[in-house]
Motif scaffolding. Structure first.
Motif, PDB file in Angstrom:
ATOM      1  N   ARG A 142      24.417-100.918  41.289  1.00  0.00           N
ATOM      2  CA  ARG A 142      23.690-100.903  42.559  1.00  0.00           C
ATOM      3  C   ARG A 142      22.281-101.454  42.407  1.00  0.00           C
ATOM      4  O   ARG A 142      21.687-101.346  41.340  1.00  0.00           O
ATOM      5  N   THR A 143      21.753-101.959  43.507  1.00  0.00           N
ATOM      6  CA  THR A 143      20.375-102.458  43.505  1.00  0.00           C
ATOM      7  C   THR A 143      19.614-101.788  44.652  1.00  0.00           C
ATOM      8  O   THR A 143      19.515-102.350  45.730  1.00  0.00           O
ATOM      9  N   PRO A 144      19.084-100.562  44.412  1.00  0.00           N
ATOM     10  CA  PRO A 144      18.371 -99.879  45.486  1.00  0.00           C
ATOM     11  C   PRO A 144      17.097-100.596  45.902  1.00  0.00           C
ATOM     12  O   PRO A 144      16.465-101.289  45.088  1.00  0.00           O
ATOM     13  N   ASP A 145      16.715-100.424  47.204  1.00  0.00           N
ATOM     14  CA  ASP A 145      15.428-100.912  47.673  1.00  0.00           C
ATOM     15  C   ASP A 145      14.335-100.079  47.006  1.00  0.00           C
ATOM     16  O   ASP A 145      14.510 -98.912  46.752  1.00  0.00           O
ATOM     17  N   THR A 164      22.739 -98.372  51.773  1.00  0.00           N
ATOM     18  CA  THR A 164      21.626 -97.444  52.017  1.00  0.00           C
ATOM     19  C   THR A 164      20.400 -97.902  51.233  1.00  0.00           C
ATOM     20  O   THR A 164      20.517 -98.704  50.289  1.00  0.00           O
ATOM     21  N   PRO A 165      19.221 -97.370  51.570  1.00  0.00           N
ATOM     22  CA  PRO A 165      18.025 -97.712  50.774  1.00  0.00           C
ATOM     23  C   PRO A 165      18.198 -97.397  49.293  1.00  0.00           C
ATOM     24  O   PRO A 165      17.607 -98.045  48.433  1.00  0.00           O
ATOM     25  N   GLY A 166      19.029 -96.399  48.964  1.00  0.00           N
ATOM     26  CA  GLY A 166      19.279 -96.039  47.570  1.00  0.00           C
ATOM     27  C   GLY A 166      20.369 -96.848  46.912  1.00  0.00           C
ATOM     28  O   GLY A 166      20.675 -96.643  45.737  1.00  0.00           O
ATOM     29  N   GLY A 167      20.985 -97.757  47.658  1.00  0.00           N
ATOM     30  CA  GLY A 167      21.968 -98.653  47.067  1.00  0.00           C
ATOM     31  C   GLY A 167      23.422 -98.247  47.231  1.00  0.00           C
ATOM     32  O   GLY A 167      24.308 -98.859  46.628  1.00  0.00           O
ATOM     33  N   VAL A 168      23.692 -97.235  48.051  1.00  0.00           N
ATOM     34  CA  VAL A 168      25.094 -96.816  48.256  1.00  0.00           C
ATOM     35  C   VAL A 168      25.761 -97.772  49.252  1.00  0.00           C
ATOM     36  O   VAL A 168      25.234 -97.992  50.349  1.00  0.00           O
ATOM     37  N   PRO A 169      26.902 -98.332  48.903  1.00  0.00           N
ATOM     38  CA  PRO A 169      27.608 -99.202  49.851  1.00  0.00           C
ATOM     39  C   PRO A 169      28.037 -98.420  51.091  1.00  0.00           C
ATOM     40  O   PRO A 169      28.543 -97.307  50.980  1.00  0.00           O
ATOM     41  N   GLU A 196      23.991 -89.205  45.896  1.00  0.00           N
ATOM     42  CA  GLU A 196      24.430 -90.307  45.025  1.00  0.00           C
ATOM     43  C   GLU A 196      25.918 -90.582  45.230  1.00  0.00           C
ATOM     44  O   GLU A 196      26.695 -90.684  44.267  1.00  0.00           O
ATOM     45  N   ALA A 197      26.278 -90.718  46.501  1.00  0.00           N
ATOM     46  CA  ALA A 197      27.675 -91.012  46.840  1.00  0.00           C
ATOM     47  C   ALA A 197      28.062 -92.394  46.313  1.00  0.00           C
ATOM     48  O   ALA A 197      27.209 -93.248  46.066  1.00  0.00           O
TER      49      ALA A 197
END
Lengths: 247, 92
Positions: B88-91, A218-223, A200-201
């Motif tokens: 954030r908006t994760p996939d 990233t797929p998890g939403g990290v810029p 969770e960077a």
């Protein structure tokens, strides 16, 4: 975001490929750095051929910049088999080198934590090496897998207000757009992206892809930001991150 | 030599020669000339690429379209604000 939210400022560049011909090219541009940022991250390929004299040129150019300098090495820095000596030379010059490790930079507005690892090739969904077949292929694949484990390890005990991943190889494909898709497996590794999401960077910085694109997620939403110097087309880029926003 | 093989040998020469070690240079063969594309950090490195290619293929004319990335390095004009984690908006 409240306009009064305290921010930390992170400058970053990669792939400066220092050698004698580039002496003096960065030092004047870096003079403005202390007014713009709290730390400078350098995302590997500090040298062109992995030579000690090139590393010395990097130290001479970057160490006096007025803010802490935190680096990972890149594939060019390994080319001459002198990566350990390069690391020692950088550290003697006051530059931090991370490989499966982290460091915390204290700033007036908060603590910037940086977890670093060079990373390695492997590929991404649909274009990825598999741990199968010849011993050479398995070694290549396993090294890519291990490199992501090294990045995970770097985050293990990192306690800071803002946590940043620093790699040379790319963790996602979005910042590789502009590079031929055929070579993406040699430019990055989806497991680095998984490690960044697991940690969770707040931000991930990489280089290596000179013809890539600066911005991705990233797929998890990290810029994710590709700061290879030919991509950002300046001495460094500056990213401001809010403090106290971790939820 | 087959054009494809010749092109590969020239690209590998630029990547592997210690004077260059430039990994992102492409060589396109158009008729009896070479078009060079990619990026190098300095004019000196562009000259080194041209030297290596000339040694490998002295009979071929080279059109140099290389971009020099670190000729005039300047500080950035501004900064980018990265949104906080909860925006954030994760996939999925």
């Amino acid at each position: 975001m409240n306009v009064d939210t305290p921010m930390v400022r992170i400058a970053a560049v990669g792939d400066v490929h220092m050698a004698d011909d580039l002496r003096g090219r960065y030092s004047s541009a870096l003079a403005a750095l202390p007014d713009q940022a709290d730390v400078l991250l350098v995302a590997g390929d500090l040298t062109q051929h992995g030579l000690l004299e090139e590393a010395a040129a990097f130290v001479a150019e970057f160490a006096p910049c007025g803010v802490p300098v935190v680096t990972v090495l890149g594939n060019h820095d390994y080319h001459s088999g002198r990566e350990s000596m390069i690391r020692e030379l950088l550290e003697r010059g006051g530059i931090t080198v991370l490989e499966g490790e982290n460091t915390v930079v204290n700033t007036p507005n908060g603590r910037i934590g940086v977890a670093g690892a060079k990373g390695f090739c492997l590929g991404f969904t649909g274009r990825c090496a598999a741990n199968f077949g010849e011993v050479q292929m398995k070694a290549f694949t396993q090294h890519g897998i291990d490199s992501a484990a090294t990045l995970r390890q770097a985050f293990d005990d990192l306690d800071a207000d803002v946590r940043v991943a620093l790699t040379h190889f790319a963790p996602i494909t979005e910042t590789l757009h502009g590079e031929p898709a055929e070579i993406w497996p040699f430019l990055g590794n989806h497991l680095l992206g998984e490690a960044i999401d697991a940690a969770e960077a707040d931000l991930a910085i990489h280089g290596h892809a000179h013809s890539g694109t600066e911005r991705g997620t990233t797929p998890g939403g990290v810029p994710v930001r590709n700061v290879a110097q030919p991509v950002i087309q300046s001495a460094y880029a500056v990213y401001e991150l809010p403090i106290g926003a971790r939820v | 030599m087959n054009t494809q093989h010749a092109r590969h040998k020239l690209e590998q020469a630029v990547a592997n020669d210690l004077r260059t070690n430039e990994l992102g240079i492409t060589v396109e063969m158009i008729g009896d000339r070479i078009v060079l594309r990619g990026e190098v950090a300095s004019r000196e490195r562009r000259d080194a690429v041209l030297t290596v290619l000339h040694e490998k293929a002295p009979e071929i004319d080279v059109t140099d379209e290389l971009v020099i990335s670190a000729d005039d390095v300047r500080p950035p004009h501004g900064s980018e604000v990265i949104p906080p984690a909860h925006e954030r908006t994760p996939d999925v």
